[in-house]
Motif scaffolding. Sequence first.
Motif, short mmCIF file in Angstrom:
data_model
loop_
_atom_site.label_atom_id
_atom_site.label_comp_id
_atom_site.label_asym_id
_atom_site.label_seq_id
_atom_site.Cartn_x
_atom_site.Cartn_y
_atom_site.Cartn_z
N HIS A 160 0.83 -1.21 0.00
CA HIS A 160 0.00 0.00 0.00
C HIS A 160 0.87 1.26 0.00
N ARG A 161 1.86 1.27 0.84
CA ARG A 161 2.77 2.42 0.92
C ARG A 161 3.47 2.65 -0.42
N TYR A 162 3.87 1.56 -1.04
CA TYR A 162 4.53 1.63 -2.35
C TYR A 162 3.60 2.27 -3.38
N LEU A 163 2.35 1.84 -3.38
CA LEU A 163 1.39 2.39 -4.34
C LEU A 163 1.18 3.88 -4.10
N GLU A 164 1.13 4.26 -2.84
CA GLU A 164 0.97 5.68 -2.51
C GLU A 164 2.14 6.49 -3.04
N ILE A 165 3.35 5.99 -2.80
CA ILE A 165 4.54 6.72 -3.26
C ILE A 165 4.55 6.82 -4.79
N LYS A 166 4.19 5.72 -5.44
CA LYS A 166 4.20 5.72 -6.90
C LYS A 166 3.25 6.76 -7.49
N ALA A 167 2.20 7.06 -6.73
CA ALA A 167 1.20 8.01 -7.24
C ALA A 167 1.56 9.46 -6.93
N MET A 168 2.69 9.68 -6.27
CA MET A 168 3.02 11.04 -5.82
C MET A 168 3.79 11.85 -6.84
N SER A 169 3.61 13.16 -6.73
CA SER A 169 4.42 14.09 -7.51
C SER A 169 5.76 14.26 -6.79
N ALA A 170 6.73 14.81 -7.48
CA ALA A 170 8.05 15.05 -6.88
C ALA A 170 7.91 15.90 -5.62
N GLU A 171 7.02 16.88 -5.66
CA GLU A 171 6.78 17.77 -4.52
C GLU A 171 6.29 16.98 -3.32
N GLN A 172 5.29 16.15 -3.60
CA GLN A 172 4.70 15.34 -2.52
C GLN A 172 5.72 14.41 -1.91
N LYS A 173 6.58 13.85 -2.76
CA LYS A 173 7.57 12.88 -2.26
C LYS A 173 8.51 13.49 -1.24
N LYS A 174 8.72 14.79 -1.35
CA LYS A 174 9.64 15.45 -0.41
C LYS A 174 9.16 15.36 1.02
N LYS A 175 7.84 15.19 1.16
CA LYS A 175 7.29 15.17 2.52
C LYS A 175 7.22 13.75 3.11
N VAL A 176 7.59 12.78 2.30
CA VAL A 176 7.47 11.39 2.79
C VAL A 176 8.59 11.05 3.78
N GLN A 177 8.22 10.41 4.86
CA GLN A 177 9.19 9.92 5.82
C GLN A 177 9.83 8.64 5.27
N PRO A 178 11.11 8.66 4.96
CA PRO A 178 11.77 7.45 4.44
C PRO A 178 11.70 6.30 5.47
N ARG A 179 11.53 5.09 4.94
CA ARG A 179 11.33 3.95 5.84
C ARG A 179 12.05 2.72 5.29
#
Length: 824
Positions: free
Chosen positions: A573-592
């Motif tokens: 699920h997390r992978y799918l969420e990341i795949k759907a993100m824009s570059a901007e959105q990805k900046k806010k993701v907590q790496p895991r």
Amino acid sequence: AWKKHSAREFKTKEEFENEAVRHIETTLARSLFNCDEAAAYAGTALAFRDRLVIEWNKTQQRQTFADQKRVYYLSLEFLMGRALDNAMLNVGLKDVAKEGLADLGFRMEDIISQERDAALGNGGLGRLAACFLDSLASLNYPAWGYALRYRYGIFKQEIVDGYQVEVPDYWLDFNPWEFPRHDVTVDINFYGSVSQYVDDDGKQRTVWDNGEIVTAVAYDAPIPGYGTTTTNNLRLWSSKASHGEFDFTKFNSGEYEQSVADQQRAETISAVLYPNDSLERGKELRLKQQYFWCAASLFDIVRRFKKSKKPWKDFANQVAIQLNDTHPTLAIPELQRILVDLEGLGWDEAWTIVQATFGYTNHTVLPEALEKWSVPLIQHLLPRHLQIIYEINSQFLQYVEKSFPKEKDILGRVSIIEESQPKMVRMAYLAVIGSHKVNGVAELHSDLIKTTIFKDFVKIYGPDKFTNVTNGITPRRWLHQANPKLSELIASKLGGYEYLRDLTLLHKLEAFVDDKDFRKDFQAIKYANKVRLAQYILEHNGVKVNPAALFDVQVKRIHEYKRQQLNIFGVIHRYLEIKAMSAEQKKKVQPRVSIFGGKAAPGYWMAKTVIHLVNQVGKVINADKEVGDLLKVVFLEDYNVSKAEIIVPGSDISEHISTAGTEASGTSNMKFVLNGGLVIGTCDGANIEITREVGEENIFLFGNLAEDVEDLREAHHKQGFELDPLLKRVFETIRSGTFGDAGQFSALVDSIVDHGDYYLVSDDFKSYIDTQNLIDQSYAKQEEWVTKTILSVARMGFFSSDRCIDEYAEMIWNIEPLKPETNG
Ligand code: 26M
């Protein structure tokens, strides 16, 4: 002239070097010119072993003369891990040895890692037994462990093309920690027949003989306590043919092959640890193991008691025997047999002694894990024991009938014998009936056994026979040894290491929660432990992970009820969420970094499928450039005790996410929190008590409650259920072949979609995902996170196995410590 021992004491690094070198040159007959790490390990181990042996002998002598009650812990599993580090820390000379080894050109970590794990266990139950031995010795209780000396411990797990492959674990090549006692043997009878006769006093007596005899040989290992010289004994039985190597009568008459075959047959009994940790399969060899071990141990215990020349009525004042699950339940009819058939006591007198002697610990409510043995099998292998079991049952049922004359159904429900085809002996019922106390291993679990599997027995015996002893862990191995830097930091604040002997002293750490330097040091230690784990992952998985990412760990046996599938679906699920993100959105993701580890029972296909899925998902995600450091997924091969010592200190969050009501306690949850990690968990097992201790603001709980599970399952069955939409999307991704041929995972998906989702993965999915998102937010606020972890560590005192052992000693065993004489 024999009064003095020649203890090979060493106090300085030079003296240590002398001892180690002496062992390398003489005991091992090796020249120092080719002293490799293996030899340096051997020399170090033997030098420390000498120290332990002296104290071990003294402790045994002291306990014999003290003439007080001893406890015997009967467990088919002791998951000890490595012994050297533990021995060095307990003797208190690790630093001396480290300097000495450095002089000889070796690094301490390399030497320690030469040792093979003693992996005589599957998981939690076996590791608990090992923690208990450490606490018993550290608290100076006179205690022995009894188990089997398996030639092969739990298999070594290899991951080949993403699949688990089992490789034998032959661990006895070089084991300096065991002492064969070829003079301590017991002959054990199997099969044969039962006959009756009248003895000289006119008493009716029963004999069991004419069977196959196998000899049990004792192997002893010293169990040193921390901060005390008390050194207890772990006795492991090895099986061998009763006629020695091979039978020369047969040999001479040309039956050489038969003779060798007999020998092998005997040795097979202690050959291998059964690698299941839940499913009961009813194999004859397993029953043979159980009886062989119970009979040898009881003979040994009774022999020791008889040396004291005390009357039989004193037996239970001298001996407490704890049954670690139902695996040793045959000890109950065996002691009754010894007392009645061999020692000539009356039935009732003997039975009173038996009940006063035994205590039984239950570790599961899962129905498929409750041991049952078929009546025909027991009849064949242990004919006298079957008679005794029937007699125990008959007397018990008479008593129940008298107490509940109006209840027609109760007799069938509580009978030791299940009236199935074939009839089965319910071992848990026999264990309850033959013991004076029964305990569960966490509060919820102890409540559950009273309302489910043992409900009728609570009515029959009253509630006082049932009690709770919440599990614990030894802070020596799981803090001091696994995380020396944190242990040292704590000691620097609390004014020494006394807290390792009284873990409740940790509460004093709360005073430092706002101390800037302390927080910085605490955080730096966690980071260093993560760097070490990252290095390990790079070396073993070839995956580069960022130590600044959130390390999310789930390491434990793979089982549907533990729900690793929920975790990996969450990862997808997390992978799918990341795949759907824009570059901007990805900046806010907590790496895991999602870290998995654990063994599947070799015949447990669903569990093996989960391992395969984790590896396939990891392969895809780790190679996806669009994801990069935001998400990595690794499966660590061959999870065991020594690997846990590296993994546990390196975790930020660990997962204890069993379907509520299924995990009896869990003990790794305690280890992770004690090492400055937080928990994501269900309201299950010891998670609930951890929450009580650390505060609910410091743990991430989610999911349905145990009390609602039954209704949910029923609803699934009656009206079906709507799959959680996010989970549905995950399944569609799997089905589309993103992680390889979807057919490989269909059984796993179908168990949820088509077969009722017994473990409620779909019901808990949303709540799990939401909670993981909350964790990301919380982790981003590092200062708050550090506060949570420090407060949690400070509040973990309750979960020391020392507390737990003191509770057993007082409530169940009625034994007192025997303190060694102290100098000055
Ligand atoms: C049974 C039959 C044949 C062969 C092996 C077994 C068997 C072996 C181990 C069954 C169960 C075994 O262990 C179960 C276990 O580890 N239980 C765990 O015990 C821990 C200590 O109390 C708890 O913390 C865990 O919640 C519980 O799952």
